[in-house]
Write a protein that holds these residues in place. Structure first.
Motif, PDB file in Angstrom:
ATOM      1  N   LEU A   3     -10.906  -6.072 -10.232  1.00  0.00           N
ATOM      2  CA  LEU A   3      -9.671  -6.600  -9.671  1.00  0.00           C
ATOM      3  C   LEU A   3      -8.944  -5.482  -8.949  1.00  0.00           C
ATOM      4  O   LEU A   3      -8.679  -4.424  -9.539  1.00  0.00           O
ATOM      5  N   ALA A   4      -8.622  -5.696  -7.669  1.00  0.00           N
ATOM      6  CA  ALA A   4      -7.961  -4.665  -6.853  1.00  0.00           C
ATOM      7  C   ALA A   4      -6.579  -5.125  -6.427  1.00  0.00           C
ATOM      8  O   ALA A   4      -6.383  -6.280  -6.046  1.00  0.00           O
ATOM      9  N   MET A   5      -5.624  -4.200  -6.479  1.00  0.00           N
ATOM     10  CA  MET A   5      -4.294  -4.391  -5.899  1.00  0.00           C
ATOM     11  C   MET A   5      -4.157  -3.392  -4.760  1.00  0.00           C
ATOM     12  O   MET A   5      -4.214  -2.174  -4.989  1.00  0.00           O
ATOM     13  N   TYR A   6      -4.001  -3.891  -3.544  1.00  0.00           N
ATOM     14  CA  TYR A   6      -3.960  -3.048  -2.357  1.00  0.00           C
ATOM     15  C   TYR A   6      -2.573  -3.123  -1.733  1.00  0.00           C
ATOM     16  O   TYR A   6      -2.084  -4.206  -1.411  1.00  0.00           O
ATOM     17  N   SER A   7      -1.950  -1.964  -1.521  1.00  0.00           N
ATOM     18  CA  SER A   7      -0.529  -1.922  -1.156  1.00  0.00           C
ATOM     19  C   SER A   7      -0.237  -2.194   0.314  1.00  0.00           C
ATOM     20  O   SER A   7       0.807  -2.774   0.644  1.00  0.00           O
ATOM     21  N   TRP A   8      -1.115  -1.752   1.230  1.00  0.00           N
ATOM     22  CA  TRP A   8      -0.832  -1.753   2.667  1.00  0.00           C
ATOM     23  C   TRP A   8       0.461  -0.979   2.919  1.00  0.00           C
ATOM     24  O   TRP A   8       0.658   0.098   2.366  1.00  0.00           O
ATOM     25  N   PHE A   9       1.389  -1.533   3.727  1.00  0.00           N
ATOM     26  CA  PHE A   9       2.679  -0.854   3.921  1.00  0.00           C
ATOM     27  C   PHE A   9       3.737  -1.932   4.178  1.00  0.00           C
ATOM     28  O   PHE A   9       3.582  -3.069   3.768  1.00  0.00           O
ATOM     29  N   ASN A  10       4.880  -1.553   4.773  1.00  0.00           N
ATOM     30  CA  ASN A  10       5.994  -2.486   5.025  1.00  0.00           C
ATOM     31  C   ASN A  10       6.616  -3.002   3.731  1.00  0.00           C
ATOM     32  O   ASN A  10       6.929  -4.188   3.603  1.00  0.00           O
ATOM     33  N   TYR A  11       6.790  -2.117   2.770  1.00  0.00           N
ATOM     34  CA  TYR A  11       7.438  -2.494   1.515  1.00  0.00           C
ATOM     35  C   TYR A  11       8.475  -1.443   1.141  1.00  0.00           C
ATOM     36  O   TYR A  11       8.495  -0.326   1.671  1.00  0.00           O
TER      37      TYR A  11
END
Length: 275
Positions: A109-117
């Motif tokens: 299970l992966a949680m990927y942040s990216w950006f714009n937070y």
């Protein structure tokens, strides 16, 4: 006449009604059904079937012992019976099953942040299935976790709703001191450890400490706290042609242990005992 069929199957539950509303029972949790309906005008005279409409039955609650290694889940989707909770509008951030960089192959299970937070106010989390016996206050979770950045933490919380609209109670924080290296973690869900005694869902949250970064979870277990705990972090060192040293972490204050050894792939109970 109403027909509820498993998607892609001829296994159907049929019913009839004299009103325009009917309940259908004996459906199976986590199962996807097609629903068809047709008019019965008189004996031997029926209309064409209308449909299908498709829906999936929700998951039934679990009790200890529950295990999830994500290997039978669909890749690139949030795992069945789990929920993604994301408070920022970024499609490239996700909580999904991924088929590489796992602790135990093939999936994790992966949680990927990216950006714009906003790391101070936003949340990216996986919320577990419902565990109705968590309120007993004698359970724990264990799992393997890694991160692609040491700027990230993993927040362990509980909540009373899977949709993320409830309150979150922080139980523990996992720090990542090395990147892309799995470590095993145990977290007790007890009042002594901060559990509020009423929540029934576990929350695993990416701290959003680094943009474009992963926090990974594998081999998740929810279980009753055992009276005799297993040793942890078994390692070997100083290996020579005839001997080796072993080390482990004792979580329970034990004074003696049983060690079993044999050739690669042996089954416990069939090897050689040593002290």
């Amino acid at each position: 006449e109403i027909s509820a069929c498993l998607v892609g199957s001829e296994m159907c539950i049929r019913d009839s009604s004299t009103t325009d509303t009917v309940g259908i029972g004996n459906l199976v949790p986590t199962t996807t059904y097609d629903i068809w309906i047709r008019e019965i005008c008189r004996r031997g005279d029926t209309s064409l079937w209308l449909g299908p409409i498709t829906f999936e039955m929700p998951c039934a609650p679990y009790t200890a012992r529950f295990t999830e290694d994500f290997d039978n889940q669909t890749v690139n989707e949030t795992p069945q019976c789990w929920a993604e909770f994301k408070t920022y509008n970024e499609a490239n951030a996700y909580v999904e099953v991924i088929g590489n960089n796992s602790f135990s192959n093939p999936n994790h299970l992966a949680m990927y942040s990216w950006f714009n937070y906003n790391a101070a106010t936003d949340t990216l989390a996986a919320i577990s299935p419902e565990f109705t016996d968590m309120v007993n206050g004698n359970t724990e979770i264990s799992f393997y976790a890694s991160s692609s950045s040491t700027n990230n933490d993993l927040f362990i919380m509980t909540t009373d709703r899977q949709d993320g609209t409830g309150n979150f109670t922080v139980i523990d924080t996992i720090d990542f001191t090395v990147i892309n290296t799995y470590g095993q973690h145990f977290v007790e869900l007890t009042t002594a450890n901060g559990y509020n005694g009423t929540d029934e869902f576990v929350v695993l949250a990416h701290s959003l400490g680094q943009t474009f970064s992963f926090v990974r979870i594998d081999d998740f277990t929810y279980d009753t706290i055992p009276s005799c705990r297993a040793p942890r972090s078994l390692v070997s060192s100083n290996i020579s042609s005839n001997d080796a040293e072993l080390g482990w972490t004792d979580p329970a204050g034990a004074s003696s242990w049983q060690i079993e050894i044999d050739t690669l792939g042996f089954t416990t109970g069939t090897g050689f005992d040593t002290v």
